[in-house]
Write a protein that holds these residues in place. Structure first.
Motif, PDB file in Angstrom:
ATOM      1  N   SER A 171       0.812  -1.221   0.000  1.00  0.00           N
ATOM      2  CA  SER A 171       0.000   0.000   0.000  1.00  0.00           C
ATOM      3  C   SER A 171       0.842   1.265   0.000  1.00  0.00           C
ATOM      4  CB  SER A 171      -0.924   0.002   1.224  1.00  0.00           C
ATOM      5  OG  SER A 171      -0.159  -0.047   2.410  1.00  0.00           O
ATOM      6  N   GLY A 172       2.173   1.105  -0.079  1.00  0.00           N
ATOM      7  CA  GLY A 172       3.028   2.272  -0.165  1.00  0.00           C
ATOM      8  C   GLY A 172       3.262   2.981   1.151  1.00  0.00           C
ATOM      9  N   LEU A 173       3.453   2.237   2.240  1.00  0.00           N
ATOM     10  CA  LEU A 173       3.781   2.866   3.516  1.00  0.00           C
ATOM     11  C   LEU A 173       5.052   3.697   3.359  1.00  0.00           C
ATOM     12  CD1 LEU A 173       3.144  -0.135   5.941  1.00  0.00           C
ATOM     13  CD2 LEU A 173       1.690   1.877   5.643  1.00  0.00           C
ATOM     14  N   ALA A 174       5.047   4.909   3.919  1.00  0.00           N
ATOM     15  CA  ALA A 174       6.176   5.831   3.758  1.00  0.00           C
ATOM     16  C   ALA A 174       7.145   5.685   4.935  1.00  0.00           C
ATOM     17  CB  ALA A 174       5.666   7.266   3.661  1.00  0.00           C
ATOM     18  N   PHE A 175       8.234   4.965   4.705  1.00  0.00           N
ATOM     19  CA  PHE A 175       9.247   4.786   5.743  1.00  0.00           C
ATOM     20  C   PHE A 175      10.128   6.033   5.826  1.00  0.00           C
ATOM     21  CE2 PHE A 175       8.168   0.602   4.077  1.00  0.00           C
ATOM     22  CZ  PHE A 175       7.854  -0.085   5.241  1.00  0.00           C
ATOM     23  N   ASN A 176      10.488   6.421   7.049  1.00  0.00           N
ATOM     24  CA  ASN A 176      11.332   7.611   7.181  1.00  0.00           C
ATOM     25  C   ASN A 176      12.722   7.359   6.605  1.00  0.00           C
ATOM     26  OD1 ASN A 176      12.262   5.939   9.438  1.00  0.00           O
ATOM     27  ND2 ASN A 176      13.389   7.763  10.099  1.00  0.00           N
ATOM     28  N   GLU A 177      13.126   6.077   6.559  1.00  0.00           N
ATOM     29  CA  GLU A 177      14.398   5.696   5.967  1.00  0.00           C
ATOM     30  C   GLU A 177      14.157   4.403   5.207  1.00  0.00           C
ATOM     31  OE1 GLU A 177      19.095   5.160   7.291  1.00  0.00           O
ATOM     32  OE2 GLU A 177      17.542   5.510   8.801  1.00  0.00           O
ATOM     33  N   SER A 178      14.248   4.471   3.903  1.00  0.00           N
ATOM     34  CA  SER A 178      13.881   3.313   3.080  1.00  0.00           C
ATOM     35  C   SER A 178      14.987   2.272   3.010  1.00  0.00           C
ATOM     36  CB  SER A 178      13.525   3.764   1.667  1.00  0.00           C
ATOM     37  OG  SER A 178      14.617   4.447   1.074  1.00  0.00           O
ATOM     38  N   ALA A 179      16.212   2.637   3.413  1.00  0.00           N
ATOM     39  CA  ALA A 179      17.324   1.684   3.388  1.00  0.00           C
ATOM     40  C   ALA A 179      18.181   1.837   4.648  1.00  0.00           C
ATOM     41  CB  ALA A 179      18.170   1.883   2.141  1.00  0.00           C
ATOM     42  N   PRO A 180      17.615   1.544   5.819  1.00  0.00           N
ATOM     43  CA  PRO A 180      18.380   1.692   7.061  1.00  0.00           C
ATOM     44  C   PRO A 180      19.543   0.709   7.131  1.00  0.00           C
ATOM     45  CG  PRO A 180      16.321   0.534   7.484  1.00  0.00           C
ATOM     46  CD  PRO A 180      16.266   1.005   6.054  1.00  0.00           C
ATOM     47  N   LYS A 181      20.655   1.157   7.734  1.00  0.00           N
ATOM     48  CA  LYS A 181      21.832   0.308   7.865  1.00  0.00           C
ATOM     49  C   LYS A 181      21.746  -0.565   9.106  1.00  0.00           C
ATOM     50  CE  LYS A 181      24.999   3.395   5.421  1.00  0.00           C
ATOM     51  NZ  LYS A 181      26.265   4.187   5.503  1.00  0.00           N
ATOM     52  N   PHE A 182      22.370  -1.737   9.028  1.00  0.00           N
ATOM     53  CA  PHE A 182      22.444  -2.624  10.188  1.00  0.00           C
ATOM     54  C   PHE A 182      23.597  -2.186  11.091  1.00  0.00           C
ATOM     55  CE2 PHE A 182      20.022  -5.334   7.327  1.00  0.00           C
ATOM     56  CZ  PHE A 182      19.095  -5.897   8.199  1.00  0.00           C
ATOM     57  N   ILE A 183      23.289  -2.031  12.368  1.00  0.00           N
ATOM     58  CA  ILE A 183      24.291  -1.723  13.378  1.00  0.00           C
ATOM     59  C   ILE A 183      24.212  -2.809  14.442  1.00  0.00           C
ATOM     60  CG2 ILE A 183      25.077  -0.057  15.098  1.00  0.00           C
ATOM     61  CD1 ILE A 183      23.722   2.122  13.422  1.00  0.00           C
ATOM     62  N   ASN A 184      25.307  -3.544  14.600  1.00  0.00           N
ATOM     63  CA  ASN A 184      25.324  -4.700  15.518  1.00  0.00           C
ATOM     64  C   ASN A 184      24.201  -5.691  15.199  1.00  0.00           C
ATOM     65  OD1 ASN A 184      27.570  -3.753  16.997  1.00  0.00           O
ATOM     66  ND2 ASN A 184      26.233  -2.456  18.251  1.00  0.00           N
ATOM     67  N   GLY A 185      23.921  -5.829  13.910  1.00  0.00           N
ATOM     68  CA  GLY A 185      22.936  -6.819  13.470  1.00  0.00           C
ATOM     69  C   GLY A 185      21.505  -6.348  13.499  1.00  0.00           C
ATOM     70  N   VAL A 186      21.273  -5.055  13.825  1.00  0.00           N
ATOM     71  CA  VAL A 186      19.901  -4.546  13.957  1.00  0.00           C
ATOM     72  C   VAL A 186      19.734  -3.285  13.107  1.00  0.00           C
ATOM     73  CG1 VAL A 186      18.137  -3.661  15.532  1.00  0.00           C
ATOM     74  CG2 VAL A 186      19.686  -5.481  16.279  1.00  0.00           C
ATOM     75  N   ALA A 187      18.638  -3.205  12.371  1.00  0.00           N
ATOM     76  CA  ALA A 187      18.276  -2.007  11.608  1.00  0.00           C
ATOM     77  C   ALA A 187      16.871  -1.585  12.001  1.00  0.00           C
ATOM     78  CB  ALA A 187      18.354  -2.285  10.106  1.00  0.00           C
ATOM     79  N   LYS A 188      16.665  -0.247  12.106  1.00  0.00           N
ATOM     80  CA  LYS A 188      15.356   0.259  12.517  1.00  0.00           C
ATOM     81  C   LYS A 188      14.898   1.376  11.593  1.00  0.00           C
ATOM     82  CE  LYS A 188      15.329  -0.778  17.474  1.00  0.00           C
ATOM     83  NZ  LYS A 188      15.062  -0.237  18.827  1.00  0.00           N
ATOM     84  N   THR A 189      13.598   1.477  11.431  1.00  0.00           N
ATOM     85  CA  THR A 189      12.975   2.583  10.729  1.00  0.00           C
ATOM     86  C   THR A 189      11.557   2.726  11.259  1.00  0.00           C
ATOM     87  OG1 THR A 189      12.487   3.524   8.553  1.00  0.00           O
ATOM     88  CG2 THR A 189      12.059   1.173   8.843  1.00  0.00           C
ATOM     89  N   PHE A 190      10.869   3.798  10.872  1.00  0.00           N
ATOM     90  CA  PHE A 190       9.480   3.973  11.307  1.00  0.00           C
ATOM     91  C   PHE A 190       8.662   4.566  10.172  1.00  0.00           C
ATOM     92  CE2 PHE A 190      11.401   8.074  12.402  1.00  0.00           C
ATOM     93  CZ  PHE A 190      10.448   8.975  11.926  1.00  0.00           C
ATOM     94  N   PHE A 191       7.358   4.516  10.336  1.00  0.00           N
ATOM     95  CA  PHE A 191       6.438   5.136   9.380  1.00  0.00           C
ATOM     96  C   PHE A 191       5.254   5.685  10.159  1.00  0.00           C
ATOM     97  CE2 PHE A 191       5.557   0.600   9.608  1.00  0.00           C
ATOM     98  CZ  PHE A 191       4.191   0.546   9.857  1.00  0.00           C
ATOM     99  N   ILE A 192       4.560   6.633   9.555  1.00  0.00           N
ATOM    100  CA  ILE A 192       3.375   7.208  10.187  1.00  0.00           C
ATOM    101  C   ILE A 192       2.267   6.165  10.209  1.00  0.00           C
ATOM    102  CG2 ILE A 192       1.670   9.046  10.114  1.00  0.00           C
ATOM    103  CD1 ILE A 192       4.544   9.941  10.722  1.00  0.00           C
TER     104      ILE A 192
END
Length: 796
Positions: free
Chosen positions: A453-474
């Motif tokens: 449905s085209g959710l708008a992620f604040n970061e579409s390609a987050p980097k992994f740091i210590n094996g974990v990547a995070k992003t959010f959307f409205i």
């Protein structure tokens, strides 16, 4: 096939014009027939009609070949004008009495003169001849197959509906047999008409074949009769247990989970009444975590009502008949009378004492025991046995243990988790993990994301740091059912095998959001309103997010009535709170997920709390069934007191007609929703009716038009299929759309009956189009208005 150029289009999820009732699908009676099986309705019908009773282990064996004698037995039972069966003479084959009866109708049966034929599997084309003759039409094989097509008794495998599409030389299966008879009963009735003379094909030519129905010059040879595989008696046994497993295979990561529902019957083969509660222990042979919710009734408010159901220990004992076992040489699949032998009651009872006292305990919702199993962390594939053992007994009727089998598979993966919305944002966390769940902390890469449905992620390609990547959307504020696709992209050379196995591989997480309920005000007059909420154990699976709690709270605050009455029910009705929204809303959290379903008791206690002279309304929300008689008594009380009732049915195991009757006779409305996220749509409609006198037009989520939609690629074929629910109108056309670098490729599916649409195409037809990894199902009405859309991933 139709090809069109790619155009830019966006489908906006919206509410349809009307919420139409959806046919509820009852739970199936057999453990190997799920709610989505193409012949489920036919199999359930056959059981109710007495055509078949299944096997002692609770299965139906839908894909097992059926012998001619078993087919004959079903035909005799199907005939409206005959008894259940005709007795064989001493020393004869068990089905000979049935053969003699049908021979008077001149049906083309091989087994009348051949014992070998009686116990051989029956060919589908020959079955077509028999079914046509049963209805009084004497046809050859080709003609008989076309007769079944013409009368909508059968459909071809791919939708071409020619002779070969019928698979004429294949053996008839049990599921196909009952499906044919089910369609015959609907289209032609059950009367056996038969022929007046030996079947010779004298009625050939009554229909003109379409072109290419049969290849010119084809010669149709009878295949040699092949004995069917040996089978046990189709005899019902006491305490048959149906097991419904949401996912039989889990990833062994300590997080993946599944729901399992065990359905128990008593010693008479009847479902345990939904008003009763039985206690069980739950164990896992592999040490999996078991989640249950079993609040003892003693912890509830003392204001409870259950006038109709006596305690379990006061119920009369059920006597178990002792029936001798049938002789070994008399055992066939279908028998005339349900016979069985009860063994080992003392042995079963003795096992109760050996159950570990530390095992989790769960209270049943009548016949249903629902649990959630969370897979353990493992580095090797393991098979688990989940066992539910009854603690409660009644007289001499001892319920056996229910057993379900799960498989845990260790896999390197990207673990995806979606947190609850905070400050209007939802956070997606991705963790790269080795097989067994250990985090890969040195992963050098990023995550690419997309959603249907085209959710708008604040970061579409987050980097992994210590094996974990995070992003959010409205967080969406409208009803949405979506899926997020996440792909791990590696930025350096790969040495670790675990990293190699997940690099550039996609992982998915389903997401669903329910809209908030907004206030609508046309009048300051507010009714005295009651809420009767189902707290039974089945809600553990049907409402895992407890939206019936949070959305009821939102409804109460949006309505702003001075007098709110909150109650809930398991096997008894329980009072929660009465008063203004500030007092009642927080108290709704006492709604739980454990125990039986006694709708009448819930209504009774709610009615007892109405005290004012103002207009009275009540909302009943349930996902189950209850005994009808006490409910009808409460319905009369509601009509006498002028209480208007809105009924909401959640899920599939509902008494739809009863809920509709309650609403209709009190001036309310009935709503059916398949999933908990659709509850706000219903609440918004009810709120509009209360405040403004007219309900808000709405319908279920547009994507929920489709059930079990799938596209599968094999080495040679593309298999497309889906079941449909007429949620937003009558569907006349279903299309599967493939997106490719050359444009869109559309295929129209063929209606196979019972809302099943299918199409098979050859793989070479789409290989040149470089299709993407997903396809889109589209449903249209007669005016080509889009009623449903669902994107699925293509399975390889």
């Amino acid at each position: 096939m139709k090809i069109r150029k790619m155009t830019h289009w966006i489908l906006v999820l919206a509410l349809c014009l009307a919420l139409l009732p959806i046919q509820a699908n009852a739970k199936t009676s057999f453990t190997d027939v799920n709610d989505r099986h193409y012949a489920k309705d036919a199999i359930e019908w056959a059981k109710k009609q007495g055509l078949t009773v299944g096997y002692p282990d609770g299965t139906f064996k839908p894909n097992q070949e059926i012998t001619e004698s078993q087919f004959v037995t079903m035909l005799v039972r199907f005939d409206c004008n005959s008894p259940n069966s005709f007795a064989a003479r001493p020393g004869e084959h068990k089905a000979m009495g049935n053969y003699r009866y049908l021979s008077q109708l001149f049906l083309p049966l091989h087994g009348i003169n051949s014992r070998y034929a009686r116990d051989s599997s029956i060919e589908r084309a020959h079955a077509a001849r028999i079914l046509a003759a049963y209805q009084g039409v004497d046809l050859s094989k080709h003609e008989a197959v076309y007769y079944l097509y013409k009368n909508e008794i059968a459909h071809g495998l791919t939708g071409k509906n020619d002779y070969y599409d019928y698979e004429p030389t294949n053996s008839l299966t049990r599921a196909e047999t009952v499906n044919f008879l089910y369609q015959m009963s609907r289209k032609k009735g059950c009367d056996a008409i038969g022929l007046s003379a030996k079947a010779t094909g004298q009625d050939n030519g009554i229909h003109s074949f379409p072109s290419n129905f049969v290849n010119e010059g084809e010669v149709d040879f009878e295949r040699p009769l092949q004995p069917a595989p040996p089978s046990k008696d189709d005899i019902p046994t006491v305490n048959q247990i149906a097991v419904d497993i949401e996912k039989p295979v889990l990833t062994a990561n300590g997080k993946d989970s599944t729901y399992i529902t065990f359905t128990f019957r008593d010693c008479d083969g009847e479902l345990i009444p939904y008003e009763r509660e039985l206690e069980f222990t739950v164990t896992s042979a592999q040490g999996a975590k078991i989640e249950v919710h079993s609040t003892p009734l003693s912890e509830e408010m003392p204001d409870t009502i259950n006038p109709d159901t006596p305690p379990i220990d006061q119920l009369p004992p059920v006597e178990v008949p002792e029936v001798p076992e049938l002789p070994e040489n008399d055992k066939v699949d279908e028998v005339d009378e349900p016979e069985t032998e009860i063994k080992g009651i003392a042995k079963v009872a003795a096992t109760f004492a050996s159950v570990a006292s530390s095992a989790p305990k769960v209270v049943s919702d009548g016949p249903d025991v629902t649990i959630k199993v969370i897979a353990p962390r493992k580095t090797n594939t393991a098979t688990d046995t989940i066992t539910v053992t009854p603690i409660t007994t009644s007289g001499k009727c001892v319920l056996p243990s229910g057993v379900a089998t799960l498989t845990y598979e260790p896999k390197a993966e990207v673990q995806l988790e979606l947190s609850d919305s905070i400050d209007g944002r939802s956070t997606l966390t991705a963790t790269v993990a080795k097989a067994g769940g250990e985090t890969i902390t040195n992963f050098n890469g990023s995550l690419t994301l997309e959603s249907q449905s085209g959710l708008a992620f604040n970061e579409s390609a987050p980097k992994f740091i210590n094996g974990v990547a995070k992003t959010f959307f409205i967080t969406p504020t409208y009803l949405i059912k979506d899926e997020i696709k996440a792909t791990a992209v590696v930025n350096s050379s790969i040495n670790d095998e675990s990293v190699r196995s997940i690099a550039n591989k996609s992982f998915f997480i389903p997401v669903a959001f329910a809209p908030p309920i907004t206030a609508t005000t046309c009048t300051a007059e507010k009714p005295e309103i009651g809420f009767v909420i189902d707290s039974s154990g089945s809600m553990k699976r049907n409402d895992p997010k407890r939206l019936r709690v949070s959305k009821t709270q939102e409804f109460i605050h949006a309505l702003q009535a001075d007098d709110n009455i909150a109650t809930h029910f398991t096997n008894i009705g329980m009072f929660i709170e009465r008063g203004k929204p500030t007092a009642v809303s927080p108290a709704i959290t006492r709604v739980k997920e454990s125990g039986g379903t006694n709708i009448a008791s819930g209504l009774k206690i709610a009615f007892s709390k109405f005290t004012t002279e103002r207009e009275k309304m009540l909302i009943l929300l349930t996902d189950g069934k209850s005994s009808k008689a006490p409910i009808m008594k409460e319905l009369e009380e509601a009509k006498k007191r002028g209480i208007k009732i809105f009924t909401i049915g959640l899920g599939n195991n509902l008494d739809k007609s009863l809920l509709k009757q309650i609403a209709s006779e009190t001036g309310g409305s009935y709503f059916h929703i398949k999933e908990d996220i659709e509850l706000p749509l219903v609440y918004q409609s009810i709120l509009q009716e209360i405040n403004c006198g007219n309900p808000l037009p709405t319908c279920s989520l547009i994507a929920s038009v489709f059930e079990s939609a799938s596209v599968k690629l094999t080495s040679h074929d593309v298999l497309m299929e889906t079941e449909l629910v007429d949620a937003c109108g009558t569907i006349s056309k279903v299309i599967v759309r493939f997106s490719s670098s050359h444009g869109d490729l559309d295929y129209e599916l063929t209606h196979r009956g019972q809302n099943l649409y299918m199409l098979n195409k050859k793989l070479f037809e789409i290989q040149d189009f470089q299709i993407k990894d997903h396809a889109t199902f589209l449903a249209f009405d007669r005016n080509d208005k889009l009623l449903g859309k669902q994107r699925v991933h293509i399975e390889h």
